[in-house]
Motif scaffolding. Structure first.
Motif, PDB file in Angstrom:
ATOM      1  N   UNK A 352      -8.173  -1.219   5.516  1.00 57.56           N
ATOM      2  CA  UNK A 352      -7.498  -0.683   4.509  1.00 57.56           C
ATOM      3  C   UNK A 352      -8.144  -1.861   3.632  1.00 57.56           C
ATOM      4  N   UNK A 353      -8.007  -1.441   1.914  1.00 55.84           N
ATOM      5  CA  UNK A 353      -8.034  -2.136   1.276  1.00 55.84           C
ATOM      6  C   UNK A 353      -7.367  -1.164   0.002  1.00 55.84           C
ATOM      7  N   UNK A 354      -6.774  -2.260  -1.574  1.00 57.75           N
ATOM      8  CA  UNK A 354      -6.431  -1.852  -2.713  1.00 57.75           C
ATOM      9  C   UNK A 354      -6.791  -2.691  -3.885  1.00 57.75           C
ATOM     10  N   UNK A 355      -7.352  -1.968  -4.586  1.00 52.85           N
ATOM     11  CA  UNK A 355      -8.473  -2.866  -5.811  1.00 52.85           C
ATOM     12  C   UNK A 355      -7.507  -3.000  -6.822  1.00 52.85           C
ATOM     13  N   UNK A 473     -14.983  -0.292   9.180  1.00 57.12           N
ATOM     14  CA  UNK A 473     -14.590   0.536   8.593  1.00 57.12           C
ATOM     15  C   UNK A 473     -14.164  -0.093   7.605  1.00 57.12           C
ATOM     16  N   UNK A 474     -14.472   0.458   5.907  1.00 54.44           N
ATOM     17  CA  UNK A 474     -13.364   0.025   4.663  1.00 54.44           C
ATOM     18  C   UNK A 474     -12.382   1.549   4.324  1.00 54.44           C
ATOM     19  N   UNK A 475     -11.370   1.070   3.948  1.00 55.13           N
ATOM     20  CA  UNK A 475     -10.886   2.952   4.063  1.00 55.13           C
ATOM     21  C   UNK A 475      -9.929   2.152   2.415  1.00 55.13           C
ATOM     22  N   UNK A 476      -9.976   3.223   0.964  1.00 51.01           N
ATOM     23  CA  UNK A 476      -9.752   2.485   0.403  1.00 51.01           C
ATOM     24  C   UNK A 476      -7.793   3.236   0.233  1.00 51.01           C
ATOM     25  N   UNK A 477      -7.323   2.427  -0.100  1.00 53.11           N
ATOM     26  CA  UNK A 477      -5.533   3.187  -0.301  1.00 53.11           C
ATOM     27  C   UNK A 477      -5.192   4.152  -1.412  1.00 53.11           C
ATOM     28  N   UNK A 478      -6.203   3.610  -2.106  1.00 52.45           N
ATOM     29  CA  UNK A 478      -5.734   4.767  -3.632  1.00 52.45           C
ATOM     30  C   UNK A 478      -6.198   5.715  -3.873  1.00 52.45           C
TER      31      UNK A 478
END
Length: 597
Positions: A352-355, A473-478
């Motif tokens: 997971x990621x958040x920018x 896989x990358x998933x956007x927390x936003x």
């Protein structure tokens, strides 16, 4: 639980859903013969992206007298955040008020804070002069999202004149409407006072950012451009997606490869929805008190969660920190172990990621990556383990620093001092069993005991998970945060009642003085004269937007051995506010006192 759909089903529906699908679902939502299908229809309607649907939601809102269905439709309406959707929502509230259903109308005002689209602002300003109390109330609630001087003036003027006799005459001396023990005038006053507080806070924050931005742009003219240099958050996250290296066990640890169908030595970062994919053994949400959801009462106690249910545990009735997820049913059974229960799940390697962006910071972009592990099998064994790293990019948009979270502390290193794969992907050495994130291969000692130190093995000598190699896989927390029922808002623990981690929003370093004392690299607070720092939210919180404050608690490249190594930061912005805001008020008070004499 009702309304459960697997994550992949909802994702696919989102891609193909049409207006005719929405009409079909709305008919099912209102149909009394399909009452059991309401939750499923509502779940799928949330996935339909068509912005024009708000008109349909308003139409169906008027067609039903069922308050629960109206609540669902109003929720769907306000999620659209467009001028059209705002007008539809305002129309629903106004109709309820005209029907004398004041309590219901005012309850919906809370949802209006969702509207912050630029196209709505001018209409709100016009509505602030409406002859209708409820229309003005809607306007005042939403205006707090537009903290400019004109809006502040409107709120200030409304506070001083809204309830004067002159204002009563201007709006036709309409009789006061009651809501319980309060009149609508009282409600308006409360809304205005809250709005004034919110606007003042936003104004201070804006000026804070402005001062910081001006100061930083003197050093880096490219700062503002760097903040928006990438086409999407996913593109940016993919550019720097970490290269994960698993480790074998040290003196203590885990090796779960006994099953030849499982290719990894240790538990790997997975999609949180994977823990609900065993159809025979379901995890529970343990509810501290009974709750009502979709006309059904759940709890207190354990409630089984089926596939897809994690996407509703962030709902207000479930999210309380008094509740927790219980993974133990997955390994219940005489011959079932924690690892064998894990292998009954459908596993999707996921990061997971958040920018975060803040042009006022020297390193103006922070890309935070989160790893969810099914189990911590190193020390203080427990299910549910959240770990993280954060990459900070400088004013030119180049990576500058990386903060590696290890258990209840962190380490911060310059980009030039870490190991890379394919030039832009930081290598993360993941410790066996405990899943601490380290910047280099090694074996770190913790907890000096009479029997010797306990080692955290992070050699990175086993399997590799690479985004470049399509291993995860990358998933956007936003994106998940845009849905107010999603698991990202769940405040309880992930796995058991006492030891499991809380999710990204609530994960902290050094949660207690004891944890701080046991840390190899305990954090200090350079903004508070380098005092020991406890419970800084890695994700940021209401006081500190984003991970910059958390990262500042650790020495760059050279860990701080004591407070003497930490250099206090004197925040000139706060000093500016002290003089810019306090001094004029003080002078004004002094002059007033002099005139009084």
């Amino acid at each position: 639980m009702p309304g459960e759909y697997p994550h992949k089903v909802r994702k696919r529906f989102r891609e193909i859903a049409s207006r005719s699908d929405a009409l079909y679902l709305l008919d099912r939502l209102l149909g009394p013969a399909q009452k059991k299908e309401h939750a499923f229809a509502y779940t799928l309607l949330k996935e339909v992206a068509d912005q024009d649907l708000s008109e349909l939601f308003e139409e169906y809102f008027y067609r039903t007298a069922d308050q629960d269905i109206q609540n669902k439709l109003f929720n769907l309406m306000t999620r659209k955040n467009s001028l059209r959707a705002f007008r539809n929502a305002r129309g629903c509230i106004n109709q309820l008020f005209q029907q004398g259903r004041d309590d219901e109308a005012i309850a919906y005002l809370d949802y209006i804070v969702r509207f912050d689209h630029p196209d709505i602002r001018s209409e709100l300003i016009t509505d602030a002069s409406s002859a209708s109390n409820i229309v003005r109330a809607v306007s005042y609630v939403a205006l707090r999202n537009y903290p400019d001087m004109e809006v502040r003036s409107i709120i200030d003027n409304a506070l001083s004149s809204e309830f004067s006799s002159a204002a009563d005459e201007a709006i036709g001396n309409s009789p006061s409407r009651k809501r319980g023990q309060q009149s609508i005038d009282d409600i308006l006053r409360e809304i205005l006072k809250t709005g004034k507080r919110e606007l003042e806070k936003s104004w201070l924050d804006q000026n804070d950012r402005k001062i910081r931005r001006e100061r930083s742009e003197e050093d880096s003219p490219q700062q503002a451009e760097a903040v928006t240099a990438y086409a999407s958050d996913l593109e940016l996250a993919a550019q720097y997606a970490p290269h994960l290296l698993l480790s074998g066990p040290g003196i203590i640890g885990v090796d779960i490869r006994e099953d030849p169908d499982y290719p990894y030595t240790d538990y790997i970062p997975i999609d949180v929805n994977n823990v609900t994919t065993n159809p025979e053994k379901k995890i529970n949400i343990n509810l501290a008190t009974a709750v009502l959801y979709n006309e059904t009462t759940y709890g207190p106690g354990d409630v089984p969660l089926g596939d897809g249910a994690l996407d509703i545990i962030g709902d207000a009735v479930f999210r309380s920190s008094a509740n927790y997820l219980d993974f133990s049913p997955l390994w219940d059974g005489l011959f079932t172990t924690v690892s064998s229960g894990y292998k009954t799940l459908s596993l999707d390697p996921t990061v997971y990621f958040k920018v975060f962006r803040n042009a006022s910071k020297e390193n103006s972009i922070a890309v935070q990556y989160w790893f969810f592990y099914y189990y911590n099998d190193w020390l203080n064994d427990h299910p549910g383990d959240w770990e993280t790293i954060t990459i900070f990019l400088n004013g030119s948009g180049e990576p500058a620093e990386v903060a590696f979270s290890t258990h209840y502390e962190a380490s911060r290193y310059s980009w030039a001092n870490i190991e890379l794969d394919n030039a832009t992907h930081a290598k993360v050495y993941i410790s066996n069993g405990g899943h601490g994130s380290y910047y280099q291969s090694g074996n770190t000692s913790y907890f000096d005991t009479p029997l010797g130190n306990i080692n955290d093995n992070h050699m990175g000598d086993k399997e590799v998970l690479s985004y470049v190699g399509a291993d995860y896989t990358l998933i956007d927390l936003q994106e998940l945060e845009s849905t107010d029922e999603n698991w990202i808002w769940f405040e309880g623990r992930w796995g058991d009642e006492d030891s499991a981690s809380q999710g990204p929003h609530l994960r902290t370093d050094a949660p207690t003085a004891n944890d701080w004392g046991l840390a190899n690299n305990p954090p200090y607070d350079p903004y508070n004269m380098c005092e020991p720092r406890y419970q800084a939210h890695i994700y940021g919180d209401a006081m500190n937007n984003g991970p910059w404050y958390w990262g500042a608690g650790y020495g760059l490249d050279t860990p701080w051995d004591s407070a003497d190594d930490c250099e206090p930061i004197v925040d000139s912005v706060e000093s500016a506010f002290s003089w810019n805001l306090f001094l004029p008020a003080l002078l004004g008070a002094t002059l007033s006192a002099a005139r009084a004499r």
